[in-house]
Scaffold this motif. Structure first.
Motif, PDB file in Angstrom:
ATOM      1  N   LYS A   1       0.835  -1.203   0.000  1.00  0.00           N
ATOM      2  CA  LYS A   1       0.000   0.000   0.000  1.00  0.00           C
ATOM      3  C   LYS A   1       0.867   1.250   0.000  1.00  0.00           C
ATOM      4  O   LYS A   1       2.057   1.202   0.303  1.00  0.00           O
ATOM      5  N   ASN A   2       0.249   2.376  -0.330  1.00  0.00           N
ATOM      6  CA  ASN A   2       0.882   3.670  -0.110  1.00  0.00           C
ATOM      7  C   ASN A   2       0.691   4.020   1.363  1.00  0.00           C
ATOM      8  O   ASN A   2      -0.433   3.950   1.872  1.00  0.00           O
ATOM      9  N   VAL A   3       1.757   4.381   2.052  1.00  0.00           N
ATOM     10  CA  VAL A   3       1.646   4.582   3.494  1.00  0.00           C
ATOM     11  C   VAL A   3       2.315   5.865   3.964  1.00  0.00           C
ATOM     12  O   VAL A   3       3.287   6.341   3.368  1.00  0.00           O
ATOM     13  N   VAL A   4       1.752   6.407   5.037  1.00  0.00           N
ATOM     14  CA  VAL A   4       2.432   7.393   5.864  1.00  0.00           C
ATOM     15  C   VAL A   4       2.850   6.632   7.113  1.00  0.00           C
ATOM     16  O   VAL A   4       2.010   6.227   7.912  1.00  0.00           O
ATOM     17  N   ALA A   5       4.146   6.382   7.246  1.00  0.00           N
ATOM     18  CA  ALA A   5       4.671   5.572   8.343  1.00  0.00           C
ATOM     19  C   ALA A   5       5.221   6.483   9.426  1.00  0.00           C
ATOM     20  O   ALA A   5       6.181   7.223   9.199  1.00  0.00           O
ATOM     21  N   GLU A   6       4.611   6.426  10.594  1.00  0.00           N
ATOM     22  CA  GLU A   6       4.978   7.319  11.697  1.00  0.00           C
ATOM     23  C   GLU A   6       5.637   6.539  12.818  1.00  0.00           C
ATOM     24  O   GLU A   6       5.163   5.463  13.191  1.00  0.00           O
ATOM     25  N   GLY A   7       6.751   7.055  13.330  1.00  0.00           N
ATOM     26  CA  GLY A   7       7.440   6.367  14.413  1.00  0.00           C
ATOM     27  C   GLY A   7       8.682   7.104  14.859  1.00  0.00           C
ATOM     28  O   GLY A   7       8.711   8.336  14.897  1.00  0.00           O
ATOM     29  N   ARG A   8       9.725   6.332  15.161  1.00  0.00           N
ATOM     30  CA  ARG A   8      10.972   6.925  15.630  1.00  0.00           C
ATOM     31  C   ARG A   8      12.190   6.486  14.824  1.00  0.00           C
ATOM     32  O   ARG A   8      13.264   7.062  14.975  1.00  0.00           O
ATOM     33  N   ASP A   9      12.023   5.464  13.980  1.00  0.00           N
ATOM     34  CA  ASP A   9      13.144   5.022  13.148  1.00  0.00           C
ATOM     35  C   ASP A   9      12.689   4.687  11.728  1.00  0.00           C
ATOM     36  O   ASP A   9      13.315   3.897  11.038  1.00  0.00           O
ATOM     37  N   MET A  10      11.607   5.305  11.297  1.00  0.00           N
ATOM     38  CA  MET A  10      11.056   4.996   9.980  1.00  0.00           C
ATOM     39  C   MET A  10      12.016   5.398   8.857  1.00  0.00           C
ATOM     40  O   MET A  10      12.252   4.634   7.921  1.00  0.00           O
ATOM     41  N   GLY A  11      12.561   6.598   8.949  1.00  0.00           N
ATOM     42  CA  GLY A  11      13.436   7.080   7.887  1.00  0.00           C
ATOM     43  C   GLY A  11      14.869   6.609   7.994  1.00  0.00           C
ATOM     44  O   GLY A  11      15.609   6.631   7.007  1.00  0.00           O
ATOM     45  N   THR A  12      15.276   6.168   9.185  1.00  0.00           N
ATOM     46  CA  THR A  12      16.669   5.761   9.384  1.00  0.00           C
ATOM     47  C   THR A  12      16.887   4.261   9.252  1.00  0.00           C
ATOM     48  O   THR A  12      17.938   3.823   8.775  1.00  0.00           O
ATOM     49  N   VAL A  13      15.901   3.459   9.681  1.00  0.00           N
ATOM     50  CA  VAL A  13      16.096   2.010   9.738  1.00  0.00           C
ATOM     51  C   VAL A  13      15.076   1.238   8.904  1.00  0.00           C
ATOM     52  O   VAL A  13      15.442   0.405   8.076  1.00  0.00           O
ATOM     53  N   VAL A  14      13.807   1.507   9.121  1.00  0.00           N
ATOM     54  CA  VAL A  14      12.769   0.685   8.492  1.00  0.00           C
ATOM     55  C   VAL A  14      12.652   0.973   6.997  1.00  0.00           C
ATOM     56  O   VAL A  14      12.598   0.055   6.177  1.00  0.00           O
ATOM     57  N   PHE A  15      12.625   2.257   6.631  1.00  0.00           N
ATOM     58  CA  PHE A  15      12.485   2.633   5.221  1.00  0.00           C
ATOM     59  C   PHE A  15      13.586   3.623   4.819  1.00  0.00           C
ATOM     60  O   PHE A  15      13.304   4.768   4.450  1.00  0.00           O
ATOM     61  N   PRO A  16      14.840   3.206   4.877  1.00  0.00           N
ATOM     62  CA  PRO A  16      15.935   4.146   4.590  1.00  0.00           C
ATOM     63  C   PRO A  16      15.959   4.634   3.143  1.00  0.00           C
ATOM     64  O   PRO A  16      16.579   5.661   2.852  1.00  0.00           O
ATOM     65  N   ARG A  17      15.284   3.918   2.236  1.00  0.00           N
ATOM     66  CA  ARG A  17      15.271   4.318   0.830  1.00  0.00           C
ATOM     67  C   ARG A  17      14.023   5.113   0.450  1.00  0.00           C
ATOM     68  O   ARG A  17      13.827   5.433  -0.733  1.00  0.00           O
ATOM     69  N   ALA A  18      13.183   5.419   1.419  1.00  0.00           N
ATOM     70  CA  ALA A  18      11.983   6.209   1.127  1.00  0.00           C
ATOM     71  C   ALA A  18      12.378   7.570   0.550  1.00  0.00           C
ATOM     72  O   ALA A  18      13.348   8.188   0.993  1.00  0.00           O
ATOM     73  N   ARG A  19      11.616   8.036  -0.429  1.00  0.00           N
ATOM     74  CA  ARG A  19      11.923   9.331  -1.051  1.00  0.00           C
ATOM     75  C   ARG A  19      11.511  10.502  -0.177  1.00  0.00           C
ATOM     76  O   ARG A  19      12.098  11.581  -0.246  1.00  0.00           O
ATOM     77  N   HIS A  20      10.488  10.298   0.630  1.00  0.00           N
ATOM     78  CA  HIS A  20       9.904  11.403   1.387  1.00  0.00           C
ATOM     79  C   HIS A  20      10.064  11.148   2.884  1.00  0.00           C
ATOM     80  O   HIS A  20       9.371  10.315   3.463  1.00  0.00           O
ATOM     81  N   LYS A  21      10.993  11.873   3.502  1.00  0.00           N
ATOM     82  CA  LYS A  21      11.272  11.677   4.923  1.00  0.00           C
ATOM     83  C   LYS A  21      11.081  12.989   5.679  1.00  0.00           C
ATOM     84  O   LYS A  21      11.614  14.030   5.279  1.00  0.00           O
TER      85      LYS A  21
END
Length: 235
Positions: free
Chosen positions: A123-143
């Motif tokens: 799905k298309n997601v807005v992933a909210e947390g504390r390590d979403m951009g650094t660990v879980v989705f490091p290749r995400a375009r939008h951080k």
């Protein structure tokens, strides 16, 4: 827009990331992935089953078998464990601290990261947390990384707890928030910090519509053109 578009929102407690994340997901027609609630559900289950925070293997097994789901028909989405709505049970100071401690377990991180990535692959997601951009989705375009001064964040938490019918002391709320900050920022695995390519927003003096406006402008400039509903996003 390709399937699996990911927008990550990280930040400390009280920075506004949950409120903003839900509103942004609704605006775009994305799934709101509340990873904090997922870790809180693990913490609540571990507490009920008397699984210690240092029992990594048991915690890992618990995560893999956790009957966790979200009821998106409710606003905010309800957190369901089995058939039980645990939305209120996981929103307590005890769960704040315990979920931070539980989330430091390598086995818990591995299991939950795999689950979060699996959800985002569909799905298309807005992933909210504390390590979403650094660990879980490091290749995400939008951080995105939201922050605010501790005093402002503590006051928000105080108001939130008052709205739930609690009567906390302000000093206690500030102490608990600073303790949570310390745990999140100093843990060995996936500490809280902005991704190098994250867009950082200080929400301390901003209303939610202002934060959303800034985010939409950023997303548009970063190549996000069309909403999930097929309409052009206008600010």
């Amino acid at each position: 827009m390709a399937e699996g578009e990911i927008i990550t929102i990280d930040g400390p407690a009280g920075s506004g990331k949950s409120t903003v994340g839900r509103a942004l997901a609704q605006r775009l027609g994305f799934l709101y992935l509340d990873t904090g609630a997922m870790y809180r559900a693990v913490a609540l289950s571990a507490l009920r089953l008397s699984i210690g925070r240092d029992e990594g293997e048991r915690l890992g097994l618990l995560c893999r078998d956790l009957p966790l789901s979200f009821d998106a028909d409710k606003i905010p989405p309800a957190v369901i464990l089995g058939k039980e709505d645990i939305s209120k049970a996981i929103r307590s100071p005890e769960m704040d601290l315990l979920s931070s401690e539980i989330s430091a377990s390598p086995q818990v991180r591995e299991a939950m990261t795999a689950l979060q990535r699996r959800i985002a692959s569909e799905k298309n997601v807005v992933a909210e947390g504390r390590d979403m951009g650094t660990v879980v989705f490091p290749r995400a375009r939008h951080k995105l990384f939201l922050t605010a001064p501790p005093a402002v964040r503590a006051e928000r938490r105080y108001a939130e707890r008052i709205s739930r019918g609690e009567r906390p002391e302000r000093e206690t709320v500030i102490k608990e928030l600073l303790q949570r900050d310390h745990q999140d920022e100093t843990r060995e695995i996936a500490p809280l910090r902005p991704a190098p390519d994250a867009f950082i927003i200080d929400t301390g003096s901003m209303a939610i519509p202002e934060v959303l406006h800034a985010i939409i402008i950023r997303l548009l400039s970063n190549g996000l053109h069309i909403s999930a509903h097929g309409d052009k996003i206008k600010c």
